[in-house]
Motif scaffolding. Structure first.
Motif, PDB file in Angstrom:
ATOM      1  N   TRP A 267       0.808  -1.219   0.000  1.00  0.00           N
ATOM      2  CA  TRP A 267       0.000   0.000   0.000  1.00  0.00           C
ATOM      3  C   TRP A 267       0.845   1.274   0.000  1.00  0.00           C
ATOM      4  N   SER A 268       2.117   1.139   0.446  1.00  0.00           N
ATOM      5  CA  SER A 268       2.963   2.328   0.580  1.00  0.00           C
ATOM      6  C   SER A 268       3.724   2.684  -0.698  1.00  0.00           C
ATOM      7  N   GLY A 270       2.886   3.455  -3.825  1.00  0.00           N
ATOM      8  CA  GLY A 270       2.451   4.644  -4.557  1.00  0.00           C
ATOM      9  C   GLY A 270       2.913   5.929  -3.895  1.00  0.00           C
ATOM     10  N   LEU A 271       2.809   5.974  -2.569  1.00  0.00           N
ATOM     11  CA  LEU A 271       3.246   7.168  -1.838  1.00  0.00           C
ATOM     12  C   LEU A 271       4.756   7.347  -1.943  1.00  0.00           C
ATOM     13  N   ARG A 272       5.494   6.248  -1.883  1.00  0.00           N
ATOM     14  CA  ARG A 272       6.950   6.328  -1.999  1.00  0.00           C
ATOM     15  C   ARG A 272       7.365   6.845  -3.374  1.00  0.00           C
ATOM     16  N   LYS A 273       6.646   6.423  -4.401  1.00  0.00           N
ATOM     17  CA  LYS A 273       6.953   6.890  -5.761  1.00  0.00           C
ATOM     18  C   LYS A 273       6.713   8.389  -5.885  1.00  0.00           C
ATOM     19  N   ILE A 274       5.622   8.857  -5.290  1.00  0.00           N
ATOM     20  CA  ILE A 274       5.325  10.296  -5.346  1.00  0.00           C
ATOM     21  C   ILE A 274       6.416  11.087  -4.628  1.00  0.00           C
ATOM     22  N   LYS A 275       6.807  10.616  -3.453  1.00  0.00           N
ATOM     23  CA  LYS A 275       7.868  11.303  -2.710  1.00  0.00           C
ATOM     24  C   LYS A 275       9.167  11.334  -3.513  1.00  0.00           C
ATOM     25  N   SER A 276       9.518  10.194  -4.136  1.00  0.00           N
ATOM     26  CA  SER A 276      10.761  10.120  -4.911  1.00  0.00           C
ATOM     27  C   SER A 276      10.733  11.024  -6.127  1.00  0.00           C
ATOM     28  N   TRP A 277       9.545  11.242  -6.679  1.00  0.00           N
ATOM     29  CA  TRP A 277       9.412  12.157  -7.825  1.00  0.00           C
ATOM     30  C   TRP A 277       9.984  13.525  -7.465  1.00  0.00           C
ATOM     31  N   CYS A 296      11.431   3.650  -8.440  1.00  0.00           N
ATOM     32  CA  CYS A 296      10.139   2.975  -8.586  1.00  0.00           C
ATOM     33  C   CYS A 296      10.332   1.464  -8.716  1.00  0.00           C
ATOM     34  N   TYR A 299      11.205  -0.037  -5.232  1.00  0.00           N
ATOM     35  CA  TYR A 299      10.055  -0.195  -4.347  1.00  0.00           C
ATOM     36  C   TYR A 299       9.219  -1.404  -4.750  1.00  0.00           C
TER      37      TYR A 299
END
Length: 307
Positions: A267-268, A270-277, A296, A299
């Protein structure tokens, strides 16, 4: 000692493959001392049918319909007669003394299980953009230095200098066990498959070698030029390569309990990808975007599987 040179290929570029074969023809170790096995991994472009192999007295072209670089290598392994097998990609130009040096290294050290050397890039007809340089290692361009290096265990993690598939030499006696290992394993690493850029099959061979108590080594005198077409240094290709190779690398390390990173809940991701962006400022430069795609892939490779 008889060597077997194995070239798995899928829809090869005729000009690059010709250069690979010319370098093999020019080896200081005469063709009567080594076997040439070319594995056609379900190609459709007909290039192999036009290759002149009359110069080699012990050559064969093997068909492997099951798509994937690992399956192509295994098909070559099964046809190999040599005590030592040398993996050559269809864009690898070996230095003239490559095969003779491999023979020397493996003859003098019975504990040597796999080995590789220095790989330099051949950028023909173009100058790569400077921003791509940090990503060249993903294209099997590597120079661990001027000293011989060796590891005999995985106690310190996976050796950074361990050979990659380009020019890897491996002892045939070890390959038979490796074939059984990957053939029986669910979700086996298939490496490059069609247009997929996943990797890790060569790393799995080294892991198997070390688990059997043999050494893996780097010898700087072993030299290869890797032909890199300009298309492989484009932003889109490097981003896809970083994503797929990083994901498969994490999955491979997890399989053998060598992963230095903790797993993450699905579940995490997607949030990790946004932060890494934002961490890599992926919108600002090609380099940042390629790095973000690698994150990405990492993760996704670390997603914790349900019990």
């Amino acid at each position: 000692m008889l060597l077997s040179v194995i070239i798995p290929t899928y829809n090869p570029n005729p000009e690059r493959l010709s250069r690979v074969l010319e370098a093999l023809r020019d080896q200081s170790l005469g063709p009567q001392h080594w076997q040439l096995v070319i594995v056609d991994n379900n190609s459709s472009n007909g290039v192999l049918g036009h290759m002149d192999l009359s110069w080699h007295p012990n050559h064969q072209i093997v068909a492997e319909k099951k798509q994937g670089l690992t399956f192509g290598r295994i098909a070559g392994f099964r046809r190999a007669l040599g005590d030592v097998l040398v993996l050559v990609d269809d864009d690898n130009v070996l230095a003239r003394d490559y095969l003779s040096l491999v023979t020397t290294y493996f003859s003098r050290d019975p504990a040597l299980g796999s080995a590789g050397g220095r790989i330099t890039a051949s950028f023909d007809g173009y100058q790569p953009q400077e921003w791509t340089r940090p990503f060249w290692n993903m294209l099997a361009i590597r120079d661990p230095g001027n000293r011989d290096l060796a590891a005999s265990s995985l106690s310190g993690g996976y050796p950074a200098f361990a050979p990659v598939g380009a020019g890897m030499a491996v002892r045939k006696a070890l390959v038979d066990g490796y074939i059984r290992e990957v053939s029986d394993a669910p979700g086996a690493i298939t490496d490059r498959t069609g247009n997929s850029l996943a990797s890790g099959g060569d790393n799995e061979i080294n892991i198997w070698v070390l688990k059997q108590g043999y050494k893996t080594a780097y010898f700087p005198k072993l030299s290869i030029r890797h032909i890199i077409p300009a298309s492989r240094l484009e932003k889109g290709y490097l981003a896809r390569l970083n994503y797929e190779s990083t994901r498969s690398w994490a999955e491979l390390l997890r399989r053998y309990d060598l992963c230095p990173w903790d797993t993450v809940p699905g579940w995490s991701v997607g949030l990790r990808k946004i932060k890494s962006w934002f961490v890599f400022a992926a919108w600002r430069s090609p380099s940042g975007y390629v790095k973000w795609r690698g994150a990405c892939g990492l993760y996704e490779g670390l997603i914790k599987k349900p019990d």
